[in-house]
Design an enzyme around this catalytic site. Structure first.
Site, PDB file in Angstrom:
ATOM      1  CE  LYS A  83      -4.455   0.886   2.384  1.00 23.24           C
ATOM      2  NZ  LYS A  83      -4.956   0.888   3.673  1.00 23.24           N
TER       3      LYS A  83
HETATM    4  O1  G3P Z   1      -7.678   1.726   5.248  1.00 21.54           O
HETATM    5  C1  G3P Z   1      -8.224   2.754   4.745  1.00 21.54           C
HETATM    6  C2  G3P Z   1      -9.457   3.196   4.807  1.00 21.54           C
HETATM    7  O2  G3P Z   1     -10.542   2.467   4.774  1.00 21.54           O
HETATM    8  C3  G3P Z   1      -9.712   3.828   6.464  1.00 21.54           C
HETATM    9  O3  G3P Z   1     -10.878   4.257   6.677  1.00 21.54           O
HETATM   10  O4  G3P Z   1     -12.485   5.019   8.362  1.00 21.54           O
HETATM   11  O5  G3P Z   1     -10.127   5.581   8.818  1.00 21.54           O
HETATM   12  O6  G3P Z   1     -11.452   6.828   7.064  1.00 21.54           O
HETATM   13  P1  G3P Z   1     -11.156   5.312   7.885  1.00 21.54           P
END
Ligand code: G3P
Length: 215
Positions: A83
């Site tokens: 990533k």
């Molecule tokens: O892993 C990336 C993403 O899904 C993070 O989500 O909830 O931290 O905005 P969030």
């Protein structure tokens, strides 16, 4: 549509995998930090549970650092997807990693031009963050529509991995648009099963069945 779980928590990954519908896992530095465990050991545990793509994020932000971390991570297992943040050095690295057959997931995508850059560089996945876009009163799903259409127009192979999903409707919208993958936190996966009419209906079936057997 592929379902990934967005967590680094082993218990949650085990539980979600036990339903037999889990295609992969995405992690990020914040999720890994929550677990307080050695990153490599954590990845090895996850790779034992899920036989599918496991995203592991680099923390370097310069080209050489990203390349070094990416190559080290990719060596751990064939299912590792590196990533990489959507920054200039990141996109340069994605292009070179593509040449070396290393799979990448370009993260922190918030616009269609960014998604176009990732596809041109040869990213395996692009991760637009729908929830974080909604959080600032913009429409995350509009971005998914744009990316899916743009990739279709030019037949880009990069898969649209909808990230930062906050509730089941995000999944429904992503599926209606035709996104390739949804990565969901554990609580959202659990919510997918739930409907009050299912609970009420099941209770009625079972109580009627019990009555028959009491006769
Ligand atoms: O892993 C990336 C993403 O899904 C993070 O989500 O909830 O931290 O905005 P969030």
């Amino acid at each position: 549509m592929k379902f990934f779980i967005d967590t680094a928590n082993i218990a949650q990954i085990k539980e979600a995998a036990s339903y037999g519908l889990l295609d992969g896992v995405t992690t990020n530095p914040s999720l890994v930090a929550k677990e307080g465990m050695d990153f490599r050991k954590l990845l090895e545990e996850i790779l034992k549970i899920v036989d599918g793509p496991v995203s592991a994020e680099v923390v370097a932000t310069d080209y050489n650092g990203i390349m070094k971390e990416a190559i080290d991570l990719a060596k751990i297992h064939k299912n590792i997807v590196v990533k990489i943040p959507l920054i200039k050095d990141g996109i340069r690295a994605v292009k070179d990693l593509f040449e070396e057959d290393i799979k990448t997931n370009v993260t922190l995508c918030f616009s269609a031009p960014q998604a176009l850059l990732a596809a041109k560089a040869g990213a395996t996945y692009i991760s637009p963050f729908v929830g974080r876009i909604d959080d600032i009163s913009h429409n995350g799903m509009e971005l998914i529509k744009q990316i899916v259409q743009i990739y279709k127009n030019y037949n880009y192979k990069t898969q649209v991995l909808v990230a930062s999903i906050r509730h089941p409707l995000h999944l429904v919208d992503a599926a209606m648009i035709g996104a390739d993958v949804a990565t969901m936190p554990f609580d959202v996966i659990e919510k997918l099963f739930k409907h009050p009419l299912t609970d009420i209906g099941l209770e009625k079936f079972l109580s009627d069945w019990k009555k028959l057997n009491q006769k």
